[in-house]
Scaffold this active site. Sequence first.
Site, mmCIF file in Angstrom:
data_model
loop_
_atom_site.group_PDB
_atom_site.id
_atom_site.type_symbol
_atom_site.label_atom_id
_atom_site.label_comp_id
_atom_site.label_asym_id
_atom_site.label_seq_id
_atom_site.Cartn_x
_atom_site.Cartn_y
_atom_site.Cartn_z
ATOM 1 N N THR A 1 0.849 -1.201 0.000
ATOM 2 C CA THR A 1 0.000 0.000 0.000
ATOM 3 C C THR A 1 0.882 1.247 0.000
ATOM 4 O O THR A 1 2.012 1.199 0.465
ATOM 5 C CB THR A 1 -0.859 -0.043 1.288
ATOM 6 N N ARG B 1 -14.250 -7.540 0.185
ATOM 7 C CA ARG B 1 -13.561 -7.180 1.441
ATOM 8 C C ARG B 1 -12.977 -5.762 1.330
ATOM 9 O O ARG B 1 -12.408 -5.368 0.321
ATOM 10 C CB ARG B 1 -12.451 -8.193 1.683
ATOM 11 N N THR C 1 -0.148 1.066 6.986
ATOM 12 C CA THR C 1 -0.055 -0.024 6.022
ATOM 13 C C THR C 1 0.160 -1.340 6.760
ATOM 14 O O THR C 1 0.886 -1.381 7.742
ATOM 15 C CB THR C 1 1.087 0.190 5.008
ATOM 16 N N GLY C 2 -0.506 -2.369 6.303
ATOM 17 C CA GLY C 2 -0.349 -3.660 6.970
ATOM 18 C C GLY C 2 -1.644 -4.445 6.884
ATOM 19 O O GLY C 2 -2.483 -4.183 6.017
ATOM 20 N N GLY D 1 -4.977 -5.083 7.296
ATOM 21 C CA GLY D 1 -6.024 -4.101 7.540
ATOM 22 C C GLY D 1 -7.014 -4.409 8.645
ATOM 23 O O GLY D 1 -7.450 -3.511 9.371
HETATM 24 N N1 ASP Z 1 -3.770 -2.200 4.772
HETATM 25 C C1 ASP Z 1 -4.073 -2.737 3.471
HETATM 26 C C2 ASP Z 1 -5.330 -3.541 3.564
HETATM 27 O O1 ASP Z 1 -5.499 -4.265 4.516
HETATM 28 C C3 ASP Z 1 -2.976 -3.568 2.915
HETATM 29 C C4 ASP Z 1 -1.612 -2.963 2.977
HETATM 30 O O2 ASP Z 1 -1.374 -2.023 3.688
HETATM 31 O O3 ASP Z 1 -0.739 -3.437 2.261
HETATM 32 O O4 ASP Z 1 -6.116 -3.491 2.667
#
Ligand code: ASP
Length: 359
Positions: free
Chosen positions: A221, A249, A272-273, A275
């Site tokens: 992200t 989702r 980011t991570g 979610g």
């Molecule tokens: N946070 C994002 C999600 O869960 C994914 C990401 O940050 O890479 O959609």
Amino acid sequence: MKKIILSILCLGILYSCKNKVQEISDDTSIKIEKQEAKPTFGIVIHGGAGTIFKKNMTAEKEAAYKAKLEEAIRIGHTILKNGRTSMDAVQKTINVLENSPLFNAGKGAVFTNEERNELDASIMDGATLNAGAVAGVTIIKNPINLAREVMSNSPHVLLSGKGAEQFAKEKGIELVEPSYFYTENRMNSLKKVKEKIAMKQASEKTAVFYDADIKDSKFGTVGCVALDKQGNLAAGTSTGGMTNKKWNRIGDSPIIGAGTYANNATCAVSSTGWGEYFIRGMVAHDISALMEYKELSLQEAATLVIQKKLTALGGTGGIVAIDHEGNIAMEFNTAGMYRATMNANDELEIGIYKKANSK
Ligand code: ASP
């Protein structure tokens, strides 16, 4: 005699109290003077957090990521240096990352289980606490632009799917064919994740979605936070979500307070991570709230939320943040996070892996 001694004592106490007040007010006036004399600005970006190890990286790949991060941050930095708004800096910086296939946003968005690309984005203005977001859009070239349009030209905060796309058409936002988002790299990732899940499902004989597999994969992200010369903060985040996601989702990236938050009184944050954990932990707002209500510094708040709260929940990922004084934080609990920051003195710092001495 007693009376004279008492009077001298009282005078002494009064004098020392006066000096204390003097010291505090002097100190405060110095601080205020400093703030007024030095209008500062700054910008921080991320390109996703995850299992990013140097041993798995080629020199060319690393150079390509660093070059794109630098190109993006310089766009935003120039906007800020020229006295324009943090909202513009955030949007234009994210556009560069959205247009690159390297990151999981815009062009490089990951695939859903049905081999589609469903994109999410959000943006927030710390001066007004206005915000806009979109979720599950499939034909918007730059979802962050649509998020800003929702904020500025609709009475809503979050639009999704077909309705969001209808709004985009009415507002003249740039559209693309869904095939624009096809990249071989992301299709291969989807196939790999599906294979891993099939194997796990066969051996464990239970339904598996993407937990263990996603832990293994990179995220990607993109996000940006900025402080402009007027003292206004802004934050934005854009993503394709998680590989192999199902059932429309929606992750944290378009959720104000989870994936994105900005408040001039405290800080601007982009997450980011994984979610689901960022939503449950209200990560971005939590950092701001710790500053507002507990008077923690930005770094203290970020460390507490990422290293303690998110980690205890079982969540993985990170944040970038900047506060109203230009202090920054880039905190993550994964092996790496693509990140860069540039301050008012033109000092640029780019990072990918965890620092050797960090937790
Ligand atoms: N946070 C994002 C999600 O869960 C994914 C990401 O940050 O890479 O959609």
